[in-house]
Design a protein around this motif. Structure first.
Motif, mmCIF file in Angstrom:
data_model
loop_
_atom_site.group_PDB
_atom_site.id
_atom_site.type_symbol
_atom_site.label_atom_id
_atom_site.label_comp_id
_atom_site.label_asym_id
_atom_site.label_seq_id
_atom_site.Cartn_x
_atom_site.Cartn_y
_atom_site.Cartn_z
ATOM 1 N N ARG A 1 7.878 -20.160 2.597
ATOM 2 C CA ARG A 1 8.492 -19.859 1.306
ATOM 3 C C ARG A 1 8.027 -18.476 0.887
ATOM 4 N NH1 ARG A 1 6.978 -24.685 -2.301
ATOM 5 N NH2 ARG A 1 5.067 -24.591 -1.142
ATOM 6 N N MET A 2 8.782 -17.817 0.040
ATOM 7 C CA MET A 2 8.488 -16.428 -0.252
ATOM 8 C C MET A 2 8.269 -16.138 -1.740
ATOM 9 S SD MET A 2 8.413 -15.127 2.708
ATOM 10 C CE MET A 2 8.758 -13.400 2.833
ATOM 11 N N PRO A 3 7.333 -16.813 -2.400
ATOM 12 C CA PRO A 3 7.052 -16.395 -3.770
ATOM 13 C C PRO A 3 6.347 -15.039 -3.731
ATOM 14 C CG PRO A 3 5.405 -17.947 -3.051
ATOM 15 C CD PRO A 3 6.441 -17.859 -1.950
ATOM 16 N N LYS A 4 6.505 -14.247 -4.752
ATOM 17 C CA LYS A 4 5.788 -12.978 -4.818
ATOM 18 C C LYS A 4 4.329 -13.280 -5.127
ATOM 19 C CE LYS A 4 9.737 -10.376 -6.369
ATOM 20 N NZ LYS A 4 10.412 -9.770 -7.513
ATOM 21 N N ILE A 5 3.460 -12.744 -4.315
ATOM 22 C CA ILE A 5 2.023 -12.907 -4.512
ATOM 23 C C ILE A 5 1.448 -11.530 -4.802
ATOM 24 C CG2 ILE A 5 -0.161 -13.609 -3.464
ATOM 25 C CD1 ILE A 5 1.723 -15.968 -3.806
ATOM 26 N N PHE B 1 0.830 -7.154 5.947
ATOM 27 C CA PHE B 1 1.301 -8.131 6.920
ATOM 28 C C PHE B 1 2.358 -9.086 6.361
ATOM 29 C CE2 PHE B 1 0.780 -11.975 9.565
ATOM 30 C CZ PHE B 1 1.026 -11.410 10.809
ATOM 31 N N TYR B 2 2.204 -9.512 5.103
ATOM 32 C CA TYR B 2 3.110 -10.502 4.523
ATOM 33 C C TYR B 2 4.117 -9.831 3.588
ATOM 34 C CZ TYR B 2 0.120 -14.062 6.479
ATOM 35 O OH TYR B 2 -0.578 -14.844 7.362
ATOM 36 N N PRO B 3 5.404 -10.049 3.833
ATOM 37 C CA PRO B 3 6.427 -9.366 3.025
ATOM 38 C C PRO B 3 6.447 -9.787 1.558
ATOM 39 C CG PRO B 3 7.442 -10.942 4.536
ATOM 40 C CD PRO B 3 5.982 -10.886 4.881
ATOM 41 N N ASN B 4 5.875 -10.924 1.230
ATOM 42 C CA ASN B 4 5.871 -11.395 -0.158
ATOM 43 C C ASN B 4 4.614 -11.012 -0.921
ATOM 44 O OD1 ASN B 4 4.445 -13.212 1.559
ATOM 45 N ND2 ASN B 4 4.482 -14.754 -0.042
ATOM 46 N N CYS B 5 3.699 -10.272 -0.302
ATOM 47 C CA CYS B 5 2.421 -9.930 -0.921
ATOM 48 C C CYS B 5 2.415 -8.452 -1.308
ATOM 49 C CB CYS B 5 1.278 -10.241 0.038
ATOM 50 S SG CYS B 5 -0.350 -10.015 -0.692
ATOM 51 N N TYR B 6 1.998 -8.179 -2.526
ATOM 52 C CA TYR B 6 1.921 -6.820 -3.052
ATOM 53 C C TYR B 6 0.466 -6.470 -3.324
ATOM 54 C CZ TYR B 6 6.914 -7.283 -3.562
ATOM 55 O OH TYR B 6 8.243 -7.462 -3.295
ATOM 56 N N PHE B 7 0.189 -5.192 -3.534
ATOM 57 C CA PHE B 7 -1.186 -4.750 -3.788
ATOM 58 C C PHE B 7 -1.253 -4.098 -5.159
ATOM 59 C CE2 PHE B 7 -4.980 -2.310 -3.728
ATOM 60 C CZ PHE B 7 -5.839 -3.000 -2.891
ATOM 61 N N GLU B 8 -2.045 -4.674 -6.052
ATOM 62 C CA GLU B 8 -2.190 -4.177 -7.410
ATOM 63 C C GLU B 8 -3.562 -3.531 -7.565
ATOM 64 O OE1 GLU B 8 -4.289 -5.553 -10.027
ATOM 65 O OE2 GLU B 8 -2.917 -6.175 -11.577
ATOM 66 N N GLU C 1 -3.347 3.901 3.351
ATOM 67 C CA GLU C 1 -3.320 3.868 4.819
ATOM 68 C C GLU C 1 -2.661 2.596 5.345
ATOM 69 O OE1 GLU C 1 -6.470 4.103 8.548
ATOM 70 O OE2 GLU C 1 -7.215 3.723 6.538
ATOM 71 N N VAL C 2 -2.845 1.482 4.664
ATOM 72 C CA VAL C 2 -2.432 0.185 5.189
ATOM 73 C C VAL C 2 -1.199 -0.394 4.505
ATOM 74 C CG1 VAL C 2 -3.186 -2.205 5.541
ATOM 75 C CG2 VAL C 2 -4.804 -0.352 5.876
ATOM 76 N N VAL C 3 -1.156 -0.324 3.186
ATOM 77 C CA VAL C 3 -0.110 -0.995 2.416
ATOM 78 C C VAL C 3 1.149 -0.119 2.370
ATOM 79 C CG1 VAL C 3 0.475 -2.016 0.184
ATOM 80 C CG2 VAL C 3 -1.885 -2.094 0.999
ATOM 81 N N PRO C 4 2.320 -0.687 2.612
ATOM 82 C CA PRO C 4 3.552 0.100 2.439
ATOM 83 C C PRO C 4 3.618 0.655 1.015
ATOM 84 C CG PRO C 4 4.030 -1.989 3.514
ATOM 85 C CD PRO C 4 2.595 -2.051 3.061
ATOM 86 N N LEU C 5 4.032 1.901 0.887
ATOM 87 C CA LEU C 5 4.074 2.550 -0.424
ATOM 88 C C LEU C 5 4.921 1.784 -1.430
ATOM 89 C CD1 LEU C 5 4.395 6.246 0.785
ATOM 90 C CD2 LEU C 5 2.342 5.093 -0.088
#
Length: 134
Positions: free
Chosen positions: A14-18, A37-44, A65-69
């Motif tokens: 399942r793809m809830p936004k995390i 790595f996970y398309p539903n995970c964002y970095f705050e 370096e790691v997280v998509p912009l």
């Protein structure tokens, strides 16, 4: 943390936004990797700006370096004290600009791409994730 982000049940993802708050601090690298790595995970970015100010530039470099912009969300842990909002905005922009400048100097981003990355991180990504776009 990964089990929360993965969030699969019955072999169905399942793809809830995390959005791990506080940049996953003190596990910034792990939170950054999960966001990569996970398309539903964002970095705050909150708590690092302004409360964890030691090595803030290096932490921003680690994240970029790691997280998509498109998945980095600017935030602060400022509360009730106007100076904290000011400080978080000032430091956040300063160290983000320094990190993105290094990517321009290294040839990974053009000047235009770095400016757009800053816009994305500072406000566009939040507007998109929280459905505030026009």
């Amino acid at each position: 943390m990964e089990e929360v982000v993965r969030f699969d049940r019955d072999n169905m993802m399942r793809m809830p936004k995390i959005i791990p708050l506080h940049a996953g601090y003190p596990s910034v690298g792990k939170a950054a990797w999960l966001s990569h790595f996970y398309p539903n995970c964002y970095f705050e970015l909150s708590i690092m700006t302004p409360h964890v100010h030691q090595n803030l530039y290096q932490r921003y470099m680690q994240v970029v370096e790691v997280v998509p912009l498109s998945k980095i969300l600017f935030a602060s842990d400022a509360y009730h004290i106007p100076e904290l909002y000011w400080l978080a905005g000032r430091w956040g922009k300063r160290y983000l600009a320094k990190a993105l400048t290094d990517y321009v100097i290294g040839g990974s981003l053009s000047v235009e791409e770095a400016i757009e990355a800053a816009r994305m991180i500072l406000y566009k990504n939040n507007r998109k994730v929280y459905g505030l776009e026009n």
